[in-house]
Design an enzyme around this catalytic site. Structure first.
Site, PDB file in Angstrom:
ATOM      1  N   SER A 291      64.995  71.554  67.504  1.00 56.12           N
ATOM      2  CA  SER A 291      66.018  71.558  66.470  1.00 56.12           C
ATOM      3  C   SER A 291      67.219  72.443  66.830  1.00 56.12           C
ATOM      4  O   SER A 291      68.001  72.102  67.700  1.00 56.12           O
ATOM      5  CB  SER A 291      65.393  71.984  65.136  1.00 56.12           C
ATOM      6  OG  SER A 291      66.187  71.563  64.070  1.00 56.12           O
ATOM      7  N   ASP A 302      76.030  69.798  77.882  1.00 57.68           N
ATOM      8  CA  ASP A 302      77.094  68.789  77.866  1.00 57.68           C
ATOM      9  C   ASP A 302      78.420  69.353  78.352  1.00 57.68           C
ATOM     10  O   ASP A 302      79.211  68.645  78.989  1.00 57.68           O
ATOM     11  CB  ASP A 302      77.260  68.215  76.461  1.00 57.68           C
ATOM     12  CG  ASP A 302      76.186  67.194  76.117  1.00 57.68           C
ATOM     13  OD1 ASP A 302      75.297  66.967  76.971  1.00 57.68           O
ATOM     14  OD2 ASP A 302      76.235  66.615  75.013  1.00 57.68           O
ATOM     15  N   LYS A 316      63.507  67.137  68.152  1.00 54.19           N
ATOM     16  CA  LYS A 316      63.751  67.024  66.710  1.00 54.19           C
ATOM     17  C   LYS A 316      65.249  66.962  66.478  1.00 54.19           C
ATOM     18  O   LYS A 316      65.929  67.980  66.478  1.00 54.19           O
ATOM     19  CB  LYS A 316      63.136  68.188  65.948  1.00 54.19           C
ATOM     20  CG  LYS A 316      63.321  68.062  64.438  1.00 54.19           C
ATOM     21  CD  LYS A 316      62.721  69.240  63.703  1.00 54.19           C
ATOM     22  CE  LYS A 316      62.915  69.096  62.195  1.00 54.19           C
ATOM     23  NZ  LYS A 316      64.331  69.152  61.796  1.00 54.19           N
TER      24      LYS A 316
END
Length: 449
Positions: A291, A302, A316
């Protein structure tokens, strides 16, 4: 009215209330028929069941059954459980120190919380708890199982655990304690700073900035880099995950949340400033990283701000909204998915590290302890012109013979495996790999200047 967004068990952020979806007259009529059916079944159970039943217990079980049919993270929290969650959010609560979920009727460990009874006993992500004090957990709801694991401080409970790679189940005895979560810790490994974030609570960002400042001061020169350890981090407050990501990013999107209505999409962006001064970062993740910790790992990956090392994360990628039910606890409902800056959802797939490194134990190979030869050990070898002297290689001490652990008796239980101490490079193979990677990068960087 304010709703709270839950992105990990016991933790939340804020989201404004949205309008209800319009329902047609025909749909309302059908809904009322189904509610009549529910009322009829409830009355039959109350009047005809073999033993007297409590209305509140029946309604709570019905609510949990409805929500459990949606996904593993939606549930009803009665007033007691709702209060317990508020306490946990503030960073102090009673229990064993486990973040858990339910899978196929078993209680599955998402991750143990650092410095808690469960962590010290060696509980690991992916462990399945099959029995509590000898009683099966199958047939219990997640909230019922959690209630049984909680209890009076300093009382004991025996967990029966099944673990991948261990043939027999084994028992772990834990003593309940008041869990005070210190979410950020730091230490030095030479001129490399190691920062462990175990959970995202209300003070995580401030603690990270403070500890980072202290580590840089203690090093006293330009650090080689930093290791950010998110292993076994089950998540936490969304705003803290965003703030921690922002600490290492100068610009760009950090995360977006998208619900069933496009107008409810939210995007969180980084502001200028990098508390690591652009130095190399290695982020450690594993299957206990879930999470909010996946938000941080995904954003840094990224934007190519950090190298991710370890194993695939938990996966999650959903957001839960905690909705107060006045006088009746609260409703935890999945309302959105979150996406990394590149637009990928990690739901049920997790984040793949840039460098895969499973936790391993490195030992000398048995039988490899032989006399090492070098030029210096040869008779009449020429001396070193600089005057350096080297002693002939000495015979290595024989490595102790490896002995297989005793097999458990037929139908018996195995001994609980010895836990690995995270943060100690002598035991923590993944951390040792991260430190070596940063040292290698420091050797390469000067050649680029």
């Amino acid at each position: 009215m304010i709703r709270k967004i839950l992105i990990a068990a016991g933790t939340f952020a804020l989201l404004s209330t949205t309008a209800l979806t319009p329902v047609s007259a025909a749909e309302r009529k059908e809904t009322y028929k189904l509610l009549d059916l529910f009322g009829e079944v409830l009355e039959k159970v109350r009047s005809e069941y073999v033993e007297p039943v409590n209305d509140e217990d029946l309604i709570e079980a019905a609510l949990n059954g409805m929500l459990a049919s949606l996904d593993p993270h939606s549930s009803y929290l009665n007033p007691k459980n709702s209060k317990d969650m508020d306490i946990q959010t503030r960073g102090e609560f009673g229990g064993l120190g486990l973040e858990v979920t339910m899978e196929n009727g078993w209680v599955k460990v998402v991750s143990p919380i650092d410095d808690t009874p469960a962590y010290r006993a060696g509980m690991q992500p992916g462990d399945f708890i099959t029995h509590l004090d000898g009683e099966q957990v199958q047939g219990l709801s997640l909230s019922e199982a959690v209630d049984r694991m909680r209890g009076t401080v300093n009382t004991d409970i025996k967990l029966t655990v099944r673990r991948g790679g261990v043939e027999q189940p084994f028992d772990i005895k834990l003593t309940r304690a008041v869990i005070k979560v210190q979410t950020v810790k730091g230490q030095l490994h030479g001129d490399i700073g190691y920062i462990r974030i175990s959970q995202f609570s209300a003070t995580t960002h401030a603690d990270l900035v403070r500890i980072m400042t202290q580590l840089k001061k203690d090093i006293g020169k330009t650090p080689t880099g930093f290791v950010i350890d998110l292993r076994n981090n089950p998540g936490g407050l969304l705003d803290q995950a965003v703030a921690v990501s922002d600490d290492f990013l100068d610009k760009g999107e950090i995360v977006s949340t998208r619900s069933r209505r496009p107008e409810d999409t939210q995007r969180f962006n980084a502001r200028p400033g990098d508390i690591a001064d652009g130095l190399p970062l290695v982020v450690l993740i594993n299957d206990g990283s879930a999470s909010a910790s996946e938000i941080v790992a995904g954003a840094l990956q990224d934007h190519k701000r950090a190298v991710l090392l370890g194993t695939r994360s938990f996966g999650k990628g959903s957001v839960q909204t905690l909705m107060p039910l006045h006088g009746h606890g609260s409703l935890r409902l999945t309302t959105a998915r979150y996406y990394t800056p590149s637009g990928r959802s990690i739901q049920a797939v997790g984040i793949e590290p840039d460098i895969k490194a499973a936790q391993s134990k490195v030992e000398p190979v048995a039988g490899a302890a032989v006399e090492r030869r070098s030029e210096a050990s040869l008779r009449k070898a020429l001396p070193n012109p600089n005057g350096d002297k080297a002693k002939p290689a000495e015979k290595d001490k024989a490595a102790p013979e490896s002995k297989a652990p005793d097999a458990p008796a037929e139908g018996g239980k195995a001994e609980a495996p010895t836990p690995i101490k995270l943060g100690d490079p002598a035991q923590d193979y993944q951390l040792a790999r991260a430190l070596d990677l940063l040292r290698g990068l420091s050797l390469y960087r000067p050649a680029q200047r």
